[in-house]
Design an enzyme around this catalytic site. Structure first.
Site, PDB file in Angstrom:
ATOM      1  N   HIS A 161       0.868  -1.185   0.000  1.00 14.19           N
ATOM      2  CA  HIS A 161       0.000   0.000   0.000  1.00 14.19           C
ATOM      3  C   HIS A 161       0.899   1.227   0.000  1.00 14.19           C
ATOM      4  CE1 HIS A 161      -3.602   2.449   0.858  1.00 14.19           C
ATOM      5  NE2 HIS A 161      -2.736   3.215   1.503  1.00 14.19           N
ATOM      6  N   CYS A 162       0.754   2.074  -1.001  1.00 15.46           N
ATOM      7  CA  CYS A 162       1.589   3.267  -1.132  1.00 15.46           C
ATOM      8  C   CYS A 162       0.828   4.474  -0.589  1.00 15.46           C
ATOM      9  CB  CYS A 162       1.982   3.490  -2.596  1.00 15.46           C
ATOM     10  SG  CYS A 162       3.033   4.942  -2.841  1.00 15.46           S
ATOM     11  N   VAL A 163       1.332   5.046   0.497  1.00 13.99           N
ATOM     12  CA  VAL A 163       0.651   6.197   1.097  1.00 13.99           C
ATOM     13  C   VAL A 163       0.780   7.437   0.221  1.00 13.99           C
ATOM     14  CG1 VAL A 163       0.915   5.349   3.450  1.00 13.99           C
ATOM     15  CG2 VAL A 163       2.714   6.782   2.454  1.00 13.99           C
ATOM     16  N   ASN A 195      -1.939   7.043  -2.161  1.00 18.72           N
ATOM     17  CA  ASN A 195      -3.169   6.727  -1.422  1.00 18.72           C
ATOM     18  C   ASN A 195      -3.926   5.579  -2.080  1.00 18.72           C
ATOM     19  OD1 ASN A 195      -5.005   7.116   0.708  1.00 18.72           O
ATOM     20  ND2 ASN A 195      -6.323   8.412  -0.552  1.00 18.72           N
ATOM     21  N   ASN A 196      -3.196   4.534  -2.458  1.00 19.61           N
ATOM     22  CA  ASN A 196      -3.833   3.390  -3.092  1.00 19.61           C
ATOM     23  C   ASN A 196      -2.923   2.169  -2.940  1.00 19.61           C
ATOM     24  OD1 ASN A 196      -5.740   1.949  -4.501  1.00 19.61           O
ATOM     25  ND2 ASN A 196      -5.219   2.773  -6.509  1.00 19.61           N
TER      26      ASN A 196
END
Length: 332
Positions: A169-171, A174-175
């Site tokens: 999950h890549c902050v 945001n996805n």
């Protein structure tokens, strides 16, 4: 030291301590809990949980703000000075072209379906990958989604969904990064790295040109003891920082960003070439089963092997064109 600085330092200490309270041994947590008031512990833990354990647009907004700050400094100072020094126009416009591509990849990466597993597509996704018996076991149910986990999938606690070929999950976007948006993330990361390296290179070229035109390297200065000293690199950096403080500060940030992004980009390229995900790479090392003997059911020892790698070309092709059930059936 004024009150604002003291407050900032105290809040920083609280955040660091709260982070430690989340993952340190019980004795250390008890010591920290004696120093920090209970109410502040709860507040900082809620803030940290909100930032790092729930889906939020905060880091995406921060990403855009940092990018805007760098480009503002590049446009208002570096671009103007370089134009006066007769740098080639196409070279000066290159960062803007890269920015357009990076924004496009950012939007695609953040809005594209990463490979959400639903009841309607669950049966077909179950047929894509085989279970390796080490990292992925058949018959494991997701307690939240109440479905059997397909091989190479994982439930994302941020988004509260199961993702096909889950990477991470890549902050910053945001996805989740999964089977269906991994190619966008690869281009996003590559363009961001090249953009930072390009801005850093143009800025360094500008500063070198300034030094050469001023003939500063052949000069001298008087030190604190009143002695005449030849100009060295340290003095040169200090002089440039005093003359162009914002440019030098931006250059330091962009160089650091280039190094970090470059290392991460190389790591992602390695994962793509070997047909691994970040989740699988971390999971194999956390369990100690990658390239080592592991204990399987019935006390049978086997050597872990990545069964998903099919050669460099096919591995890269899988990133940009994820396999479907129809393709699997044609091959069989």
């Amino acid at each position: 030291m004024d009150l604002a600085v003291l407050l900032a330092l105290y809040l920083g200490l609280l955040l660091a301590a709260a982070a430690l309270l989340g993952g340190c041994p019980g004795s250390a947590a008890r010591v920290l809990s004696l120093v920090i008031p209970t109410r502040l512990q709860r507040v900082t833990q809620k803030v940290l949980h909100r930032l790092f354990h729930t889906r939020s647009r905060l880091f995406a907004v921060l990403h855009v703000a940092l990018q805007a700050a760098v480009y503002a400094e590049y446009t208002w100072e570096v671009f103007v000075y370089c134009w006066e020094l007769e740098f080639h126009l196409l070279l000066l416009l290159l960062p803007y072209l890269l920015l357009a591509g990076n924004i496009g990849c950012f939007v695609l990466c953040s809005r594209a379906d990463p490979g959400i597993i639903t009841k309607s597509n669950h049966a077909s996704l179950m047929k894509i990958y085989a279970y390796d018996g080490a990292l992925f076991q058949k018959g494991i149910l997701c307690p939240t989604c109440n479905m059997e986990k397909p091989a190479r999938s994982k439930h994302c606690s941020f988004c509260n969904i199961c993702v096909h070929r889950f990477d991470h999950h890549c902050v910053w976007v945001n996805n989740c990064i999964g089977a269906f948006n991994a190619r966008y993330f690869f281009f996003y990361l590559s363009t961001l790295t090249v953009t930072a390296a390009t801005i850093a290179s143009i800025t360094v070229a500008f500063l070198i040109q300034v030094v050469l035109l001023s003939d500063m390297m052949h000069g001298s200065y008087i030190d604190d003891q009143g002695q005449e000293q030849a100009v060295d690199i340290l003095f040169l950096i200090q002089h440039l920082f005093l003359t162009f403080p914002r440019i030098v500060f931006m250059l330091g940030f962009v160089i650091l960003l280039t190094l970090l992004l470059g290392a991460y980009c190389c790591f992602n390229l390695y994962l793509a070439l070997t047909n691994q995900t970040s989740n699988e790479w971390h999971k194999s090392r956390r369990s100690g089963c990658s390239h080592h003997l592991t204990l399987q059911p019935y006390d049978r020892q086997v050597v872990y092997k990545n069964i998903y790698s099919k050669g460099v070309w096919m591995n890269l092709k899988e990133i940009f064109k994820p396999p479907t059930v129809l393709e699997k059936e044609k091959k069989t």
